[in-house]
Design a protein around this motif. Sequence first.
Motif, mmCIF file in Angstrom:
data_model
loop_
_atom_site.group_PDB
_atom_site.id
_atom_site.type_symbol
_atom_site.label_atom_id
_atom_site.label_comp_id
_atom_site.label_asym_id
_atom_site.label_seq_id
_atom_site.Cartn_x
_atom_site.Cartn_y
_atom_site.Cartn_z
ATOM 1 N N GLU A 102 23.920 47.977 37.454
ATOM 2 C CA GLU A 102 24.448 47.337 36.253
ATOM 3 C C GLU A 102 25.946 47.599 36.119
ATOM 4 N N HIS A 104 29.018 47.353 32.996
ATOM 5 C CA HIS A 104 29.186 47.261 31.547
ATOM 6 C C HIS A 104 30.643 46.900 31.221
ATOM 7 N N THR A 106 33.677 46.412 27.919
ATOM 8 C CA THR A 106 34.101 46.646 26.545
ATOM 9 C C THR A 106 35.541 46.169 26.410
ATOM 10 N N SER A 117 27.460 42.311 27.116
ATOM 11 C CA SER A 117 28.158 43.579 27.345
ATOM 12 C C SER A 117 27.718 44.246 28.645
ATOM 13 N N SER A 118 26.574 43.804 29.232
ATOM 14 C CA SER A 118 26.077 44.376 30.482
ATOM 15 C C SER A 118 25.550 43.260 31.372
ATOM 16 N N GLY A 382 27.851 48.778 19.379
ATOM 17 C CA GLY A 382 28.705 48.567 20.544
ATOM 18 C C GLY A 382 29.716 49.654 20.814
ATOM 19 N N VAL A 385 28.314 52.747 25.853
ATOM 20 C CA VAL A 385 27.655 52.122 26.993
ATOM 21 C C VAL A 385 26.912 53.218 27.744
ATOM 22 N N GLN A 387 25.594 54.180 31.589
ATOM 23 C CA GLN A 387 25.733 53.816 32.988
ATOM 24 C C GLN A 387 25.264 54.961 33.872
#
Length: 439
Positions: A102, A104, A106, A117-118, A382, A385, A387
């Motif tokens: 994935e 991400h 911002t 956002s992802s 938001g 994130v 990861q």
Amino acid sequence: MVPNCPRALFLLLLFLACPESRASQNCLNKQQLLSAIRQLQQLLKGQETRFAEGVRHMKSRLAALQTSVNRANPDTPPVSCPALSAPPDGRKFGSKYFVDHEVHFTCNPGFRLIGPSSLACLPNGTWTGEQPRCRDISECSSQPCQNGGTCVEGVNQYKCICPLGRTGSRCQHQAQTAAPDGSENGDHAFSRAPRCAQVERAQHCSCEAGFHLSGAAGDSVCQDVNECELYGQEGRPRLCMHACVNTPGSYRCACPSGYRTLADGKSCEDIDECVSPQPVCPRGTVCINTGGGFQCVSPECPEGSGNVSYVKTSPFQCERNPCPMDSRPCRHLPKTISFHYLSLPSNLKTPITLFRMATASAPGRPGPNSLRFGIVGGNSRGHFVMQRSDRQTGELILVQTLEGPQTLEVDVDMSEYLDRSFQANHVSKVTIFVSPYDF
């Protein structure tokens, strides 16, 4: 008897069928029986030889077929998705573009994200959506100016026009702090007579440190220098970590409630109320120290329903009881739920890693060969994130500046897979207490 059945087998079966208790002309004698056994052994040996030859022939054919397939379809590299870049006025988290990884996104302050956002890399080499972009937003829409200040838009920035008596980038500071003990600047303590001397028919006057000479010759007075106002202006060094209080000829620093002043007289240190000899929280709750205060928390396991139930294995963790063999919905509910509490100052520089989540296999049992991390709940809006940092660890990263006081909650999920088959998932419920102060 089947016509093509070997005669020796027929004779043996005839012998076995002959009763032992009485003689019969149809029964075989010893020589006939031994001969039949030898014939049967030779038959079996021949069948065994032909079977082995058939197996070897089949293995040879399969090996040739495998070689042919490999030549026609050589090994292909792992499937990957096209590289992605950070959007203008934004940032990208994640640098691996293989299947199931994935990325991400911002945006910088003053911009908002348009799009997902992802993004995740699919087995067909494409992403799950279009790359997002960042759009400029009004800085003044968030009302950054405090204490009646007026916000004026600029190019990717704003400026606060402060009312009288306020200063700072957001009008958060007092331009003139009141004197201690209710005194006012006109108080005699903040002015005194100068020291004067006659030198060659001329009078020279001076003031002690912390005062400056004011007024006309012969009617001059020493007025206090307000260091708090002088150094409170933009671009000047900061005298105090928190509040500056002007005193006659000098100043002192004050810390907010819940903090103590350190030996340098300027810095503030949080007081940990949770280590007090006397309990500060009711029985059955746990004390969590925060910036300038504390919180009493009592993490609770989810209520059971149907054939699903949880048990508390520690003050901050719940585990799901074993599921019935035929209950698929039960196995897809979190296997463990853990509770975590963090205390942050305001305006913390981002991005910064706040929390890590990892897996470990039990001794003697194979661990998962694939993990997926994600944010599955909370009121974070938001600001974070999630990861992967390595094969077995995920990180919760703060990507937007927080200003307190406020309390944020974010639920982080870690799902385990073995050979692409779902095994279990674990949820960490993270509560973040943001202090009203930036220290």
